[in-house]
Design a protein around this motif. Sequence first.
Motif, PDB file in Angstrom:
ATOM      1  N   TYR A   1       0.819  -1.189   0.000  1.00  0.00           N
ATOM      2  CA  TYR A   1       0.000   0.000   0.000  1.00  0.00           C
ATOM      3  C   TYR A   1       0.862   1.251   0.000  1.00  0.00           C
ATOM      4  O   TYR A   1       0.485   2.270  -0.548  1.00  0.00           O
ATOM      5  CB  TYR A   1      -0.928   0.003   1.212  1.00  0.00           C
ATOM      6  CG  TYR A   1      -2.244  -0.671   0.956  1.00  0.00           C
ATOM      7  CD1 TYR A   1      -2.329  -2.052   0.874  1.00  0.00           C
ATOM      8  CD2 TYR A   1      -3.392   0.059   0.770  1.00  0.00           C
ATOM      9  CE1 TYR A   1      -3.522  -2.679   0.634  1.00  0.00           C
ATOM     10  CE2 TYR A   1      -4.609  -0.558   0.527  1.00  0.00           C
ATOM     11  CZ  TYR A   1      -4.659  -1.921   0.458  1.00  0.00           C
ATOM     12  OH  TYR A   1      -5.849  -2.535   0.203  1.00  0.00           O
ATOM     13  N   GLN A   2       2.000   1.161   0.645  1.00  0.00           N
ATOM     14  CA  GLN A   2       2.790   2.369   0.823  1.00  0.00           C
ATOM     15  C   GLN A   2       3.841   2.581  -0.247  1.00  0.00           C
ATOM     16  O   GLN A   2       4.283   3.698  -0.463  1.00  0.00           O
ATOM     17  CB  GLN A   2       3.469   2.324   2.185  1.00  0.00           C
ATOM     18  CG  GLN A   2       2.478   2.280   3.327  1.00  0.00           C
ATOM     19  CD  GLN A   2       3.123   2.706   4.604  1.00  0.00           C
ATOM     20  OE1 GLN A   2       4.277   2.407   4.846  1.00  0.00           O
ATOM     21  NE2 GLN A   2       2.392   3.410   5.429  1.00  0.00           N
TER      22      GLN A   2
ATOM     23  N   GLY B   1      -9.657   1.922   1.053  1.00  0.00           N
ATOM     24  CA  GLY B   1      -9.422   3.039   1.952  1.00  0.00           C
ATOM     25  C   GLY B   1      -9.341   2.600   3.398  1.00  0.00           C
ATOM     26  O   GLY B   1      -8.479   3.065   4.147  1.00  0.00           O
ATOM     27  N   MET B   2     -10.206   1.687   3.759  1.00  0.00           N
ATOM     28  CA  MET B   2     -10.197   1.222   5.146  1.00  0.00           C
ATOM     29  C   MET B   2      -8.883   0.510   5.449  1.00  0.00           C
ATOM     30  O   MET B   2      -8.230   0.786   6.463  1.00  0.00           O
ATOM     31  CB  MET B   2     -11.377   0.293   5.396  1.00  0.00           C
ATOM     32  CG  MET B   2     -11.496  -0.140   6.839  1.00  0.00           C
ATOM     33  SD  MET B   2     -13.120  -0.792   7.283  1.00  0.00           S
ATOM     34  CE  MET B   2     -13.227  -2.252   6.280  1.00  0.00           C
TER      35      MET B   2
ATOM     36  N   GLN C   1       1.413   7.152  -2.511  1.00  0.00           N
ATOM     37  CA  GLN C   1       2.264   6.010  -2.837  1.00  0.00           C
ATOM     38  C   GLN C   1       3.514   5.924  -1.994  1.00  0.00           C
ATOM     39  O   GLN C   1       4.104   4.863  -1.878  1.00  0.00           O
ATOM     40  CB  GLN C   1       2.659   6.090  -4.311  1.00  0.00           C
ATOM     41  CG  GLN C   1       1.471   5.997  -5.223  1.00  0.00           C
ATOM     42  CD  GLN C   1       1.880   5.615  -6.617  1.00  0.00           C
ATOM     43  OE1 GLN C   1       2.955   5.983  -7.061  1.00  0.00           O
ATOM     44  NE2 GLN C   1       1.053   4.861  -7.297  1.00  0.00           N
TER      45      GLN C   1
ATOM     46  N   TYR D   1      -7.140   6.717  -4.153  1.00  0.00           N
ATOM     47  CA  TYR D   1      -6.011   5.798  -4.330  1.00  0.00           C
ATOM     48  C   TYR D   1      -6.095   5.125  -5.692  1.00  0.00           C
ATOM     49  O   TYR D   1      -5.113   5.059  -6.433  1.00  0.00           O
ATOM     50  CB  TYR D   1      -6.030   4.767  -3.209  1.00  0.00           C
ATOM     51  CG  TYR D   1      -4.789   3.909  -3.129  1.00  0.00           C
ATOM     52  CD1 TYR D   1      -3.776   4.210  -2.245  1.00  0.00           C
ATOM     53  CD2 TYR D   1      -4.643   2.774  -3.924  1.00  0.00           C
ATOM     54  CE1 TYR D   1      -2.637   3.430  -2.157  1.00  0.00           C
ATOM     55  CE2 TYR D   1      -3.511   1.994  -3.849  1.00  0.00           C
ATOM     56  CZ  TYR D   1      -2.515   2.325  -2.964  1.00  0.00           C
ATOM     57  OH  TYR D   1      -1.390   1.542  -2.891  1.00  0.00           O
TER      58      TYR D   1
ATOM     59  N   LEU E   1      -6.128   6.051  13.885  1.00  0.00           N
ATOM     60  CA  LEU E   1      -7.436   6.462  13.380  1.00  0.00           C
ATOM     61  C   LEU E   1      -8.466   5.362  13.496  1.00  0.00           C
ATOM     62  O   LEU E   1      -9.535   5.554  14.067  1.00  0.00           O
ATOM     63  CB  LEU E   1      -7.313   6.905  11.921  1.00  0.00           C
ATOM     64  CG  LEU E   1      -8.597   7.482  11.344  1.00  0.00           C
ATOM     65  CD1 LEU E   1      -8.966   8.749  12.078  1.00  0.00           C
ATOM     66  CD2 LEU E   1      -8.438   7.760   9.859  1.00  0.00           C
ATOM     67  N   LEU E   2      -8.158   4.211  12.958  1.00  0.00           N
ATOM     68  CA  LEU E   2      -9.113   3.111  12.991  1.00  0.00           C
ATOM     69  C   LEU E   2      -8.616   2.019  13.925  1.00  0.00           C
ATOM     70  O   LEU E   2      -7.431   1.860  14.158  1.00  0.00           O
ATOM     71  CB  LEU E   2      -9.299   2.525  11.590  1.00  0.00           C
ATOM     72  CG  LEU E   2      -9.986   3.426  10.574  1.00  0.00           C
ATOM     73  CD1 LEU E   2     -10.182   2.678   9.274  1.00  0.00           C
ATOM     74  CD2 LEU E   2     -11.318   3.902  11.093  1.00  0.00           C
TER      75      LEU E   2
ATOM     76  N   TYR F   1      -6.117   0.879   3.913  1.00  0.00           N
ATOM     77  CA  TYR F   1      -5.058   1.878   3.873  1.00  0.00           C
ATOM     78  C   TYR F   1      -4.925   2.559   5.231  1.00  0.00           C
ATOM     79  O   TYR F   1      -3.821   2.720   5.747  1.00  0.00           O
ATOM     80  CB  TYR F   1      -5.382   2.910   2.798  1.00  0.00           C
ATOM     81  CG  TYR F   1      -4.256   3.858   2.475  1.00  0.00           C
ATOM     82  CD1 TYR F   1      -3.404   3.618   1.415  1.00  0.00           C
ATOM     83  CD2 TYR F   1      -4.048   5.011   3.228  1.00  0.00           C
ATOM     84  CE1 TYR F   1      -2.371   4.491   1.115  1.00  0.00           C
ATOM     85  CE2 TYR F   1      -3.026   5.881   2.943  1.00  0.00           C
ATOM     86  CZ  TYR F   1      -2.185   5.634   1.873  1.00  0.00           C
ATOM     87  OH  TYR F   1      -1.164   6.482   1.593  1.00  0.00           O
ATOM     88  N   GLU F   2      -6.060   2.913   5.801  1.00  0.00           N
ATOM     89  CA  GLU F   2      -6.009   3.578   7.101  1.00  0.00           C
ATOM     90  C   GLU F   2      -5.563   2.632   8.204  1.00  0.00           C
ATOM     91  O   GLU F   2      -4.743   2.988   9.041  1.00  0.00           O
ATOM     92  CB  GLU F   2      -7.371   4.176   7.434  1.00  0.00           C
ATOM     93  CG  GLU F   2      -7.715   5.402   6.618  1.00  0.00           C
ATOM     94  CD  GLU F   2      -6.730   6.546   6.838  1.00  0.00           C
ATOM     95  OE1 GLU F   2      -6.030   6.555   7.862  1.00  0.00           O
ATOM     96  OE2 GLU F   2      -6.642   7.424   5.966  1.00  0.00           O
TER      97      GLU F   2
ATOM     98  N   GLN G   1      -0.354  13.296   9.305  1.00  0.00           N
ATOM     99  CA  GLN G   1      -1.548  12.639   9.834  1.00  0.00           C
ATOM    100  C   GLN G   1      -2.393  13.615  10.634  1.00  0.00           C
ATOM    101  O   GLN G   1      -3.622  13.555  10.614  1.00  0.00           O
ATOM    102  CB  GLN G   1      -1.143  11.438  10.694  1.00  0.00           C
ATOM    103  CG  GLN G   1      -0.759  10.223   9.869  1.00  0.00           C
ATOM    104  CD  GLN G   1      -0.325   9.057  10.725  1.00  0.00           C
ATOM    105  OE1 GLN G   1      -0.106   9.208  11.918  1.00  0.00           O
ATOM    106  NE2 GLN G   1      -0.179   7.903  10.109  1.00  0.00           N
TER     107      GLN G   1
ATOM    108  N   THR H   1      -1.720   2.194   7.687  1.00  0.00           N
ATOM    109  CA  THR H   1      -0.757   3.287   7.737  1.00  0.00           C
ATOM    110  C   THR H   1      -0.958   4.197   8.938  1.00  0.00           C
ATOM    111  O   THR H   1      -0.043   4.927   9.304  1.00  0.00           O
ATOM    112  CB  THR H   1      -0.842   4.146   6.463  1.00  0.00           C
ATOM    113  OG1 THR H   1      -2.138   4.745   6.389  1.00  0.00           O
ATOM    114  CG2 THR H   1      -0.599   3.312   5.232  1.00  0.00           C
ATOM    115  N   ASP H   2      -2.122   4.182   9.535  1.00  0.00           N
ATOM    116  CA  ASP H   2      -2.368   5.063  10.674  1.00  0.00           C
ATOM    117  C   ASP H   2      -3.002   4.247  11.785  1.00  0.00           C
ATOM    118  O   ASP H   2      -4.196   4.020  11.799  1.00  0.00           O
ATOM    119  CB  ASP H   2      -3.293   6.218  10.246  1.00  0.00           C
ATOM    120  CG  ASP H   2      -3.463   7.235  11.364  1.00  0.00           C
ATOM    121  OD1 ASP H   2      -3.012   6.965  12.489  1.00  0.00           O
ATOM    122  OD2 ASP H   2      -4.050   8.296  11.101  1.00  0.00           O
TER     123      ASP H   2
ATOM    124  N   GLY I   1      -9.963   5.391  -0.671  1.00  0.00           N
ATOM    125  CA  GLY I   1      -9.812   4.286  -1.602  1.00  0.00           C
ATOM    126  C   GLY I   1     -10.042   4.722  -3.037  1.00  0.00           C
ATOM    127  O   GLY I   1      -9.318   4.316  -3.951  1.00  0.00           O
TER     128      GLY I   1
ATOM    129  N   CYS J   1     -12.912   6.571   4.380  1.00  0.00           N
ATOM    130  CA  CYS J   1     -12.309   5.370   3.808  1.00  0.00           C
ATOM    131  C   CYS J   1     -12.653   5.258   2.325  1.00  0.00           C
ATOM    132  O   CYS J   1     -11.799   4.921   1.496  1.00  0.00           O
ATOM    133  CB  CYS J   1     -12.778   4.121   4.557  1.00  0.00           C
ATOM    134  SG  CYS J   1     -12.058   3.970   6.199  1.00  0.00           S
TER     135      CYS J   1
END
Lengths: 212, 212
Positions: free
Chosen positions: A113-114, A171-172, B114, B174, A182-183, A174-175, B129, A178-179, B171, B167
Amino acid sequence: MRKTKEEAQKTKESILTAALSCFSVKGYFNTSLDEIAKKAKVTRGAIYWHFQNKSEIFDALHDSLHEPFIQAITRDLETDSPYPLQQLKELLVKLMMELEENTAKMKIMRLFYQCDYSGELQQFKKKHQDKKLKSLQLLQSYFDRAKQKGLLVAEADSEILTLTLHCFIKGMLYEFLTDSKLLNFKSHTEALTTQLFMGLNNCRSACPNTEQ
Amino acid sequence: MRKTKEEAQKTKESILTAALSCFSVKGYFNTSLDEIAKKAKVTRGAIYWHFQNKSEIFDALHDSLHEPFIQAITRDLETDSPYPLQQLKELLVKLMMELEENTAKMKIMRLFYQCDYSGELQQFKKKHQDKKLKSLQLLQSYFDRAKQKGLLVAEADSEILTLTLHCFIKGMLYEFLTDSKLLNFKSHTEALTTQLFMGLNNCRSACPNTEQ
DNA sequence: AATTATACATACATGAATGTATGTTGTCAA
DNA sequence: TTGACAACATACATTCATGTATGTATAATT
């Protein structure tokens, strides 16, 4: 100093896990082959014996992640639930929950993802995107089934529904990846997915007044 | 060879655009300061004069992206629409559409979606963030307003709704940014967003039977 | 008008990573 | 049992990017 074939296979795997560990700490482009070698307790010679270069390690890690995912969906699709969307939602929540306990998988996903597919990684971009397309087609079949069973309103477009779902999952994840703040897996996975499916599930039973 | 202050400012900007161009082609970690300098038709000396190092260029680019975004939402929130969710949806679609025509912005966004915040970029992860959190709080106020106006069912949780939306946007962006084939701005932005809001908008008028 | 600090260009020193060439040891096949 | 080759380790050459130190011309300041 020659090793047995099984021993050689073990060192290859140890290189892969060492690489993953390094990548997840310092990122792909910031880890040198020497760091990987030291973590795996070998020399760069061993790495160059098993892989052509660093990017081939990267690709090997991607393979190890995506194959099980495709298989999980394929197996789930073998059972023909009367409520395909419910089935899909439960599968997704289950997969996410499993992910949380599998730190190795999380590290691999975070990697993909990153990272940016630039430089020596360009060559893999299309290949990995094709794999994604395959999994999207599998997801769409849930919506197709739901439509066949008359669970969706007539106007519903299964492709749009699939893409919406896909964007949300992406997106979920991803969050999540990477963070960390948040979630939260336990409290949010189910809630957010339920919320989303409230919309995807634009069916007659949810809004009986919109049809008939 | 000394330049005027305005000329110096121009070279600084030319360095930024050159850096962005290089980053979007070769990625952050694969572009050297020398490549940026050549693209901007200066030497590395000029870069080191205006910036401490490569990562500071990276951060400067992030600033140039996020500030206008926050401002756009803030300004939009000044008008108190009777249908906040409709207002939010229209704002999002508008921003996405604008994005398509602004290739520079797309490149910057692609950069941040990315890249992995490893190595010298770690220091900026938390900072970026925090900026994201700020924009999330702004988004949530749309849902809060909708709830105050009685447009959402009582059980609706504005935080969950915001996160679900976030999210999804994440996404979708992305995919827009990393896979040019999967999604298409013109045909998909509106369709997907509409589809999503069908769920977020769990209000009485959409499903009058669920309440009262 | 002389001085100073700015806005760079140039030059240099250093380090680090890569790929390859070659060495070494043990295994397996015949 | 003995080549031959596998599975590495070691050594070397080369490239390249970074940071800094220094040079320099000129705009701004006085």
